[in-house]
Design a protein around this motif. Sequence first.
Motif, mmCIF file in Angstrom:
data_model
loop_
_atom_site.group_PDB
_atom_site.id
_atom_site.type_symbol
_atom_site.label_atom_id
_atom_site.label_comp_id
_atom_site.label_asym_id
_atom_site.label_seq_id
_atom_site.Cartn_x
_atom_site.Cartn_y
_atom_site.Cartn_z
ATOM 1 N N ALA A 113 -3.625 -7.833 -1.019
ATOM 2 C CA ALA A 113 -2.681 -6.712 -0.972
ATOM 3 C C ALA A 113 -1.251 -7.193 -1.189
ATOM 4 N N LEU A 114 -0.926 -8.359 -0.655
ATOM 5 C CA LEU A 114 0.419 -8.907 -0.874
ATOM 6 C C LEU A 114 0.673 -9.149 -2.357
ATOM 7 N N HIS A 141 1.542 -5.938 -3.999
ATOM 8 C CA HIS A 141 2.877 -5.464 -3.631
ATOM 9 C C HIS A 141 3.998 -6.329 -4.206
ATOM 10 N N ARG A 142 3.690 -7.458 -4.751
ATOM 11 C CA ARG A 142 4.713 -8.319 -5.352
ATOM 12 C C ARG A 142 5.394 -7.606 -6.509
ATOM 13 N N LEU A 154 6.254 -4.476 -6.656
ATOM 14 C CA LEU A 154 7.118 -3.364 -6.254
ATOM 15 C C LEU A 154 8.544 -3.856 -6.048
ATOM 16 N N PHE A 159 7.536 -3.083 0.289
ATOM 17 C CA PHE A 159 6.452 -2.248 0.793
ATOM 18 C C PHE A 159 6.652 -2.009 2.281
ATOM 19 N N ASP A 175 2.196 1.454 3.374
ATOM 20 C CA ASP A 175 1.754 1.056 2.030
ATOM 21 C C ASP A 175 0.686 -0.035 2.118
ATOM 22 N N LEU A 176 0.913 -0.998 2.982
ATOM 23 C CA LEU A 176 -0.029 -2.106 3.128
ATOM 24 C C LEU A 176 -1.350 -1.625 3.711
ATOM 25 N N LEU A 194 -3.566 -0.036 1.077
ATOM 26 C CA LEU A 194 -4.231 -0.968 0.169
ATOM 27 C C LEU A 194 -5.307 -1.802 0.852
ATOM 28 N N ARG A 205 11.159 -2.117 5.264
ATOM 29 C CA ARG A 205 10.394 -2.569 4.105
ATOM 30 C C ARG A 205 10.366 -4.088 4.067
ATOM 31 N N GLN A 222 9.252 -7.721 1.593
ATOM 32 C CA GLN A 222 8.965 -8.298 0.279
ATOM 33 C C GLN A 222 8.240 -9.612 0.490
#
Length: 126
Positions: A7-8, A11-12, A14, A18, A22-23, A26, A64, A66
Motif C-alpha cells: 500500500a505504501l 501511495h508513493r 500521490l 495519504f 486512504d491507507l 487500500l 497526511r 508521505q
Amino acid sequence: MHALLQALLIHRLLPNGFTNRDLRALIAPLLGTSFEDITAGKMTYDLRRLRAHGLIARIPRSRRYQITDTGLRQALLFTHAHDHLLRTGLAQITDPDPPAPSRLPTADRAYRSAFNDLASYAHLAA
C-alpha cells in the motif's frame, strides 16, 4: 506487513500524501477483509510504527503522510523479495511435480529432517 508495504508503494504516487483512511481503504482488499474490519486505531498503530522506523513522514500541519526515500527503498526490497523469492520458493517446495529440477525441495527435506532429529533428541514432539 506485506500488505502495508504494498500500500505504501501505491501511495508513493500521490503528490499530496495519504491519510489513515486512504491507507485503510487500500490495505483491506490486500488482506482479504472489508474496510470496516480494519479499525482506525489499528491503522494509527501501524502508521506510528512506520514513522518510528523512518518509512513515512508526516506532512507538517496536516494529517497526511508521505513515504520517505528510505521507506520506498525498503518497501521495494521486501515486496520484490516476497514476490520473486519467497512465493516462488514456496511453490517449488510444495509442488509435487515441479517443471524443472531444483535444489530447494532437497534443502527443504534436509532442513525438516534435521529439525525432527533435533526435536527427537530434545524429547519434544515435532
